[in-house]
Design an enzyme around this catalytic site. Sequence first.
Site, short mmCIF file in Angstrom:
data_model
loop_
_atom_site.label_atom_id
_atom_site.label_comp_id
_atom_site.label_asym_id
_atom_site.label_seq_id
_atom_site.Cartn_x
_atom_site.Cartn_y
_atom_site.Cartn_z
N SER A 32 -12.41 26.30 -127.04
CA SER A 32 -13.69 26.45 -127.74
C SER A 32 -14.53 27.55 -127.09
CB SER A 32 -14.42 25.10 -127.77
OG SER A 32 -15.57 25.17 -128.58
N HIS B 15 -16.91 23.46 -134.94
CA HIS B 15 -15.61 23.83 -135.50
C HIS B 15 -15.36 23.20 -136.87
CE1 HIS B 15 -14.82 25.79 -131.74
NE2 HIS B 15 -15.12 24.67 -131.11
#
Length: 399
Positions: A92, A195
Amino acid sequence: MLAIVAPGQGAQTPGFLSPWLAESAFEARLQWLSTVANLDLVHYGTEADAETIRDTAIAQPLLVAAGLLAALELFPSPADGFRRTGVGAGHSVGEITAAAASGVLTAEQAMVFVRERGKAMAEASALQPTGMSAVIGGDADEVLAAIDNFGLTPANNNGKGQIVAAGPMELLAKLAENAPAKARVRPLSVAGAFHTSYMQPGKDHLAKLAGAISTHDPRTALLSNADGQVVQSGHEFLRRLVDQVTLPVRWDLCMQTMTDLGVTGLLELPPAKTLTGIAKRNMSGVELFSLNTPDDLPAARAFVEKHSDLEAHHRRTPNTTWTMVVSPAKGEFAPADDLGSGATLEPGAVVGAVANLRESVAVHTEHGGQITEWLVEPGDIVSPGQPLVRLYPAPEGTE
């Protein structure tokens, strides 16, 4: 082969940078990155409480700064880090750390980018109550089916035993009440459904900024969260950093690529334990190291020395007069038609494809040039990062 990885949001803990501040160079550099990010990272890394550093706009720059400065402590000469690191990746927001550590972005570019990313994602999170929950255990297919049935998104796939669901809080609560067989659902301490499509405003903001950011191609193999592929182009990696805000993190595929590459040792930058913990369940036989304090540095350097393959680095590193196109994935290679020695390729041209059971991946040349040597044969099984073809700059006047 050595892999160096950078953790994502949620890894931060109160005071985790305190031991590092005893190093005068670290403190000075952290002050500089604080200035760039317009945040008091010294305070947030040493004195702020857990709730404060949970804030997305604070947590993300704090993690990137921590990883970059710890990497500089591990490798005072960045060139040594490039030589010794076989592959880099980040989870991430850790992808921004990995991008800067591999030379795609400067530290200052990375800090501005992550500051804007954190702010934009925090603002997107405030539009609707959303969150994330880890689904631990259970059958992977059943877990994914349950997540889909409740209208949620599998935002992270972290391999065996952990898939992260994201979406509205009320739907996450329903998933927890109806957990798949042999699975438990644990809410994560994050501010929103990262996300997923809920972050689209953040992606739009970053896309506008990305057009003004200059990049360099990575100095070592660099993996993308989107599909676990090796990305050769700095420009392409920046595009993926923008897209990543709304796309699932496929850390399972990153780990598979590291395994395919032959990684023998994986070192996690601070705050470390999350990714080494995941790797312990998924990368059997790979030695793991969590770098958390300056006291760990001597052992970390010994770990790096043990797992570095300098001869492989020499084989991967092109002479300044030519470049190589490498495979983005593992699979069977098929070259494009009519590309013999002497053929001239334009930037972005397709040189072939790598096919495996999951997909067929087109192989592009980033800079173009004239083919001088094929390094593989049609039908060869290739690994991620393996050189496929050698290119020289096209002769002047070539159309």
